[in-house]
Design an enzyme around this catalytic site. Structure first.
Site, mmCIF file in Angstrom:
data_model
loop_
_atom_site.group_PDB
_atom_site.id
_atom_site.type_symbol
_atom_site.label_atom_id
_atom_site.label_comp_id
_atom_site.label_asym_id
_atom_site.label_seq_id
_atom_site.Cartn_x
_atom_site.Cartn_y
_atom_site.Cartn_z
ATOM 1 N N THR A 1 0.824 -1.215 0.000
ATOM 2 C CA THR A 1 0.000 0.000 0.000
ATOM 3 C C THR A 1 0.857 1.263 0.000
ATOM 4 O O THR A 1 0.636 2.188 -0.780
ATOM 5 C CB THR A 1 -0.921 -0.005 1.233
ATOM 6 O OG1 THR A 1 -1.755 -1.164 1.186
ATOM 7 C CG2 THR A 1 -1.795 1.229 1.269
ATOM 8 N N VAL A 2 1.858 1.303 0.883
ATOM 9 C CA VAL A 2 2.667 2.516 1.005
ATOM 10 C C VAL A 2 3.628 2.657 -0.172
ATOM 11 O O VAL A 2 3.780 3.749 -0.743
ATOM 12 C CB VAL A 2 3.427 2.535 2.336
ATOM 13 C CG1 VAL A 2 4.313 3.774 2.440
ATOM 14 C CG2 VAL A 2 2.449 2.504 3.507
ATOM 15 N N LYS B 1 8.649 1.249 11.854
ATOM 16 C CA LYS B 1 8.759 1.598 13.273
ATOM 17 C C LYS B 1 9.363 0.474 14.105
ATOM 18 O O LYS B 1 10.129 0.721 15.040
ATOM 19 C CB LYS B 1 7.387 1.979 13.835
ATOM 20 C CG LYS B 1 6.311 0.939 13.586
ATOM 21 C CD LYS B 1 4.931 1.484 13.886
ATOM 22 C CE LYS B 1 3.861 0.567 13.302
ATOM 23 N NZ LYS B 1 3.756 0.738 11.837
ATOM 24 N N GLU C 1 10.452 9.617 9.265
ATOM 25 C CA GLU C 1 9.253 10.376 9.601
ATOM 26 C C GLU C 1 7.996 9.523 9.512
ATOM 27 O O GLU C 1 7.085 9.631 10.340
ATOM 28 C CB GLU C 1 9.120 11.587 8.674
ATOM 29 C CG GLU C 1 7.926 12.482 8.972
ATOM 30 C CD GLU C 1 8.051 13.200 10.302
ATOM 31 O OE1 GLU C 1 7.188 12.957 11.179
ATOM 32 O OE2 GLU C 1 8.986 13.994 10.467
ATOM 33 N N VAL D 1 6.199 7.031 12.558
ATOM 34 C CA VAL D 1 5.339 7.442 13.667
ATOM 35 C C VAL D 1 4.253 8.375 13.150
ATOM 36 O O VAL D 1 4.544 9.409 12.544
ATOM 37 C CB VAL D 1 6.152 8.148 14.777
ATOM 38 C CG1 VAL D 1 5.221 8.587 15.904
ATOM 39 C CG2 VAL D 1 7.238 7.238 15.309
ATOM 40 N N GLY E 1 2.109 8.300 10.702
ATOM 41 C CA GLY E 1 1.825 8.464 9.273
ATOM 42 C C GLY E 1 2.269 9.800 8.721
ATOM 43 O O GLY E 1 3.447 10.145 8.746
ATOM 44 N N GLY F 1 -11.201 -2.915 7.313
ATOM 45 C CA GLY F 1 -9.786 -2.777 7.001
ATOM 46 C C GLY F 1 -9.005 -1.922 7.972
ATOM 47 O O GLY F 1 -7.825 -1.649 7.748
ATOM 48 N N LYS G 1 6.339 3.094 18.550
ATOM 49 C CA LYS G 1 6.325 4.521 18.228
ATOM 50 C C LYS G 1 6.738 5.365 19.429
ATOM 51 O O LYS G 1 7.481 6.346 19.287
ATOM 52 C CB LYS G 1 4.927 4.921 17.747
ATOM 53 C CG LYS G 1 4.494 4.215 16.466
ATOM 54 C CD LYS G 1 3.016 4.469 16.184
ATOM 55 C CE LYS G 1 2.533 3.683 14.970
ATOM 56 N NZ LYS G 1 1.077 3.822 14.755
ATOM 57 N N GLY H 1 -2.320 4.672 6.262
ATOM 58 C CA GLY H 1 -2.881 4.761 4.918
ATOM 59 C C GLY H 1 -1.829 5.117 3.898
ATOM 60 O O GLY H 1 -0.775 5.685 4.228
#
Length: 430
Positions: free
Chosen positions: A14-15, A107, A131, A134, A136, A189, A207, A304
């Protein structure tokens, strides 16, 4: 424009796919802000044939993820594989050893291996930026590393897991129990098929350990985070909290002082006057308190593809500009090796929920246990009996050492009057 910053990207979930989409969509603007184009030149993932909704044929495909570290055209390795060990950490170690910059959203890896990797990055004069690890797309790491850099940060805390916050705020809004809301979160989800990493507080603990190191200039100490999650919170607890003027949220909280570094992930009662009480759904929020800047609040989407990809690309822009320094805002050798603080001496108010049998003398037994442990009761509420004959008793204590509350609950734990485990939640103070 100078030469592009060239990226080798590991992980096309996804990322990873979101990073490519973001660079495609906002490429011209990003190039203007970075001072040069940022472009992906190579990718690696488990399945080359999977349809990700993006064209990857324009990139070099590398079957062995570790080989991305030595890709001849790559300036930066972006690690989006995940996991605290295995291929992810092997790739990052190899990339730093080869003098490549690294950007990661991992993380767990940073929590477990951050100090080692920071030393390797400094030795190679390379960036190690995280960055996206933690909260998003919320720029809390940049805020601590740069915006609050002149301050002594006295405390950092916040809502660090969107899954738990979704569940708790949904329970609050609808009066439904944990298991029912968790099943809905899985269908939507928001929660994994195996949600234990989230609901048992481990994700938030990763985190928190990163934030604590940045905030206090201490060595990362994930193993010293006291962790408990939300799976034992009842709808009745949330209703009692509301009646008392609070909302229940899973908080990660850390502070540092002469007695050591304190780090804990635990459900808290938060007063309605506090901004964190109004953070709902899957949103993340972090509060940092500085001695000159005061209270800072960072809030936004904590997960997300879009928000996390945004954080990854923001790190890439910094590298393109040549703007990076020590990963933890000071050289790794300057970080303090501070021991863990004794939580038992911390003084706070507490919420305790007990489920007991409906019989004469139970309240006297509870009061005696609290008295003998030195716990002063501010309020005690007994609700009507449940169909099974049990009764819910909700107690709010005055400010007392945490050790005293633990002692009282230990005295009650062997009681024949007790049905199930007690629930203890801390009350967030000013």
């Amino acid at each position: 424009m100078t030469e592009p910053l060239r990226i080798a990207l590991a992980g096309l979930g996804t990322v990873g796919a979101g990073v490519i989409r973001l660079l495609d969509t906002n490429g011209e603007l990003i190039a203007r802000r970075a001072g040069r184009p940022i472009e992906v030149v190579a990718v690696s993932a488990r399945d080359r044939t999977k349809d990700r909704g993006i064209d990857i044929s324009r990139f070099d495909w590398v079957d062995d993820t570790a080989e991305l570290a030595r890709h001849p055209r790559a300036d930066v390795v972006v690690e989006l594989v995940g996991g605290s060990d295995g291929p992810a950490v092997a790739l990052v170690r190899a990339a730093l050893a080869a003098g490549r910059h690294v950007v990661t959203a991992n993380k767990a890896m940073i929590a477990h291996h951050g100090l080692e990797l920071a030393r390797a990055a400094e030795a190679a004069n390379a960036a190690l930026k995280f960055e996206a690890a933690v909260a998003g797309g919320v720029p809390v790491i940049k805020g601590l590393r740069e915006g609050a850099a002149a301050n002594v940060v006295t405390r950092v805390y916040g809502i660090l897991n969107g899954t738990c916050n979704f569940i708790l705020s949904k329970m609050e809004a609808e009066g439904r129990d944990f298991a029912d809301i968790l099943a809905e979160a899985q269908r939507l989800g928001y929660a994994e098929a195996d949600p234990s990493f989230d609901i048992d507080g481990v994700d938030a603990a990763h985190k928190l350990s990163i934030l604590a190191s940045l905030a206090f200039g201490t060595e990362p100490a994930f193993g010293e985070v006291a962790v408990s999650g939300v799976r034992h919170v009842l709808a009745a607890d949330i209703a009692e909290a509301a009646a008392l003027g609070y909302r229940v949220r899973l908080l990660g909280l850390a502070d540092a002082g002469p007695h050591g570094l304190f780090q804990r992930v635990h459900p808290h009662l938060i007063p309605l006057s506090h901004p964190l009480a109004h953070v709902t759904g899957s949103t993340n929020a972090v509060v940092a308190e500085g001695n000159f800047v005061g209270r800072l609040l960072f809030q936004g989407a904590g997960a997300g593809d879009g928000p996390t990809a945004s954080a990854v690309v923001a790190d890439l822009i910094d590298i393109a500009r040549g703007e990076f320094g020590p990963p933890y805002a000071m050289p790794a050798d300057a970080l303090l090796a501070q021991g863990a603080a004794d939580a038992g001496e911390r003084r706070a108010r507490a919420y305790v929920r007990l489920t007991v049998t409906d019989k004469v003398g139970v309240l006297a037994e509870i009061a005696a246990a609290m008295r003998d442990a030195g716990v002063s009761i501010e309020s005690l509420i007994q609700r009507a009996a449940n169909p099974d004959g049990s009764v819910l008793v909700a107690i709010v204590t005055h400010e007392v050492p945490e050790r005293s509350v633990a002692h009282a609950l230990e005295k009650l734990r062997g009681s024949q009057s007790l049905v199930g485990e007690p629930m203890w939640m801390h009350i967030l103070g000013d």
